[in-house]
Each structure stands twice: as C-alpha cells, then as structure tokens.
Write an enzyme that holds these catalytic residues in place. Structure first.
Site, mmCIF file in Angstrom:
data_model
loop_
_atom_site.group_PDB
_atom_site.id
_atom_site.type_symbol
_atom_site.label_atom_id
_atom_site.label_comp_id
_atom_site.label_asym_id
_atom_site.label_seq_id
_atom_site.Cartn_x
_atom_site.Cartn_y
_atom_site.Cartn_z
ATOM 1 N N GLU A 91 0.771 -1.100 0.051
ATOM 2 C CA GLU A 91 0.084 -0.162 0.123
ATOM 3 C C GLU A 91 0.925 1.294 -0.087
ATOM 4 O O GLU A 91 1.819 1.185 0.613
ATOM 5 C CB GLU A 91 -1.000 -0.020 1.215
ATOM 6 N N CYS A 104 3.838 8.530 0.908
ATOM 7 C CA CYS A 104 4.411 7.515 1.745
ATOM 8 C C CYS A 104 4.461 6.027 1.167
ATOM 9 O O CYS A 104 3.510 5.555 0.744
ATOM 10 C CB CYS A 104 3.611 7.157 2.982
ATOM 11 N N CYS A 111 7.107 -6.962 6.659
ATOM 12 C CA CYS A 111 8.328 -6.425 7.238
ATOM 13 C C CYS A 111 8.916 -7.456 8.508
ATOM 14 O O CYS A 111 7.946 -8.333 9.014
ATOM 15 C CB CYS A 111 7.917 -5.147 8.092
ATOM 16 N N CYS A 115 7.829 -4.908 15.066
ATOM 17 C CA CYS A 115 7.452 -3.811 15.931
ATOM 18 C C CYS A 115 6.018 -4.334 16.324
ATOM 19 O O CYS A 115 5.033 -4.533 15.594
ATOM 20 C CB CYS A 115 7.504 -2.621 15.318
ATOM 21 N N CYS A 118 2.816 -2.289 14.866
ATOM 22 C CA CYS A 118 2.787 -2.097 13.525
ATOM 23 C C CYS A 118 1.840 -3.300 12.862
ATOM 24 O O CYS A 118 2.252 -4.291 13.006
ATOM 25 C CB CYS A 118 4.153 -2.017 13.135
ATOM 26 N N CYS A 332 -0.777 2.439 9.574
ATOM 27 C CA CYS A 332 0.016 1.840 8.316
ATOM 28 C C CYS A 332 -0.050 0.314 8.251
ATOM 29 O O CYS A 332 0.365 -0.422 9.174
ATOM 30 C CB CYS A 332 1.237 2.502 8.600
#
Ligand code: SF4
Length: 344
Positions: A91, A104, A111, A115, A118, A332
């Site tokens: 995205e 962005c 990922c 974290c 996230c 996000c």
C-alpha cells in the site's frame, strides 16, 4: 522479464548499446515514462516501431495495479492498495499539504522487524521491493491524482535499511534530472535503527532526512515494543545519528508513538530530552495506532501536551503530528492487512 523501471539511465543506455540501439533512446524513454507519464511503448511516438518492438520483447514496463482506493473525507488523504506483478499486495498513501502532494511508499512486502504496534509486521516479511516497484508507486499515484508528487517519505510497509541496495538505487533514480527529479531534501527515510546501515547511509552524504522510530528512551521498554532493540542499544543508535548529522548536517527526526502508561510519563520525556541534546533534532509525537492485534491505548491529550511541553522546555523541538487519513483503515499496513484477511 526485467522491468525497465528497475534501470537507471546509465544502465538503460548501456542496454541500448548492447542491443544495437542508439544510446539516446534511453533518454527518450526516460522522458516518456517520467516526464510525460506514458507507460506503454506503443505510445512513445518518436521511437521507431522496430525499436519499440525490440525493447518490448526484452523489457516489461510494469506498474503496480490499483485494486482498492480509499479517500479520507476529513483531509483528502488517499490510500492505494496495489497489486504487484507476482500478485503480492502493498500500500501507498498520498497526502495533500499546502506545499503540494507527499507520498508514503512501501519498501518491502510485509516487514521482518516485528514492532508490536505495527500492522505491517504481522505475517512477517515476504520479500524486498525492487527499485522499480518503489518508484512505480509514485508513478501510479501521480497518475491517480493527475498531479505531481513533490515529497517522498519511506515510511510505509517495510524497513528501508533492510532493503538497502534497492532503496539506494530507488533514491538515485528519483533524484535524477531525467527522471522525477525529486531532490534529496524532499525525501525522508524512516528506520527502526539498523545501526551499521545508518553509518553506511551517512557515508553516502545524501541530503535526505533520517527519521528514527525511537518510541522509548529506555532499552528495556523499547525492546518490549521493537525486537531490533535487543540488537542495537539506544546509545548505539544515538551515536550513529550523531555521525549522520556530522556527515550531512541534516537535523535528525525522531518518531515517538505515545502509548498510555507505557512510554508517556514525565520521566520518559526528561530522559528523551537528555538523549537528544548532542545534535539538532526534532521529535514528532504521534498517537499509537490502536490495532486489534495488540492492547495498546493512545495517550490522553493532557499527557501528550505534558510530554511535548517537557521536551520543548528542555530545548528539543517537538511537534504533535497531525494524523492524516484517520477515517480510512487507520494504521499503516492495515489496509493491506485487512485485504489479506478477507481473501485468505
Ligand atoms: S514499524 Fe517499520 S520497521 Fe517496525 S515492523 Fe512496522 S514497518 Fe517494520
């Protein structure tokens, strides 16, 4: 087949010569793609049919496909859900400011940094994006809004410094006069703090803004949120930032997501201000994203104000970052996440 968007101008010029075409064809193609937003060889009218045929046999011109689009009623922020050539989903977010449009972009599918706050971390990392897949997000976005993007933030899914070579090549293409010509000062790279790569980036002496996702002034509480903190201490990160500042003379940004009862005390603010007094820095305070996969709660507005004022009183420039597109699949990585859940 190789994607032409993965080539810089020198590489494409060399490819032309190797394939018995004139070198200047590379420049013409760059102009069509990056200056005129023409993404089909057929429509590149100053290139002969024979040459177009030769190129299209060997090099694809593939852009990510928009499969879903959400627009904020509040501030016009747009989230684009994009499908890559191999079916993976990423995205991008387009934000409109007074000075123009900012995007962005994602640098990886998923990922692996893990974290806990996230949505991109859930499900781990699938693969790195190529330079062309990163720049493709900007080309698609410009086409979508029918306007120019002037600022680029590498803060979407993925850890940019974990995909170092492709991200650096992307920045070089983005910077180039023949391409989108977006200056380094208009690029911000966010990292969770991969220390050796911060030194490597500093040595390139680019004028890009480095943004560190810090989120705590203490190693132990940071490690609860960000597994990378078990590998690199806050002191090591701050030392690498000082090196980055000395090399580039660019003020360093620190991202700090305030979480109720976790990292939002006055003591935290005082410790943070002590950490950041070695070089010019700027703290962006944000409210943590409340996602269903964790129990974090946003700090209340009084704590946020107290935190900000404490930093400012101690000489640290601080802003509370306005959240863009809060009314559209908030966090996000969440749009992609929701899409994956609906289709798995
Ligand atoms: S915050 Fe950044 S580094 Fe951490 S998991 Fe999410 S995308 Fe990766």
């Amino acid at each position: 087949m190789k994607n032409i968007l993965d080539f810089n101008l020198e590489e494409l010029s060399a490819w032309m010569l190797e394939n018995n075409e004139s070198k200047f064809r590379a420049k013409q193609i760059f102009q069509w793609i990056y200056k005129s937003s023409v993404f089909n060889y057929e429509n590149m009218k100053n290139i002969s049919e024979k040459t177009r045929g030769n190129i299209s046999k060997e090099l694809s011109l593939y852009l990510p496909n928009i499969i879903k689009e959400q627009k904020s009623e509040k501030d016009g922020t747009k989230k684009l859900l994009l499908k890559l050539e191999d079916g993976n989903i990423i995205e991008s977010v387009i934000m409109q400011y007074k000075y123009g449009y900012s995007i962005c972009v994602s640098t990886q599918v998923g990922c692996r940094m893990g974290c806990s706050f996230c949505a991109s971390a859930i499900g781990g990392m699938v693969r790195n994006l190529t330079p062309g897949e990163i720049i493709g997000q900007i080309l698609v976005a410009q086409n979508n809004i029918n306007d120019r993007i002037s600022n680029v933030v590498l803060m979407g899914s993925g850890e940019p410094l974990d995909n170092f070579d492709n991200v650096i090549k992307f920045i070089e293409i983005l910077n180039s006069k023949e391409s989108l010509y977006i200056g380094a000062r208009h690029i911000t790279m966010s990292t969770c703090g991969i220390v050796p790569k911060i030194y490597e980036l500093a040595d390139l002496e680019y004028q890009i803004t480095l943004a560190i996702s810090l989120h705590s002034p203490k190693d132990d509480s940071r490690a609860d949120m960000m597994p990378i903190a078990r590998k690199y201490t806050i002191k090591e990160i701050i030392d690498s930032c000082e090196y980055y500042y000395n090399k580039t003379k660019r003020r360093i940004s620190f991202e700090y997501a305030l979480i109720k009862g976790v990292n939002d005390s006055k003591e935290d603010a005082l410790s943070l201000s002590k950490l950041l007094n070695k070089f010019p820095s700027h703290v962006n305070l944000i409210s943590v994203n409340e996602i269903k996969e964790n129990t974090y709660k946003k700090s209340d507005s009084l704590s946020i104000e107290m935190f900000k004022n404490t930093l400012i009183q101690n000489g640290i420039e601080t802003t509370i970052r306005r959240k863009m597109g809060e009314d559209i699949d908030g966090a996000c990585g969440q749009l992609r996440r929701n899409h994956m859940e609906n289709f798995s």
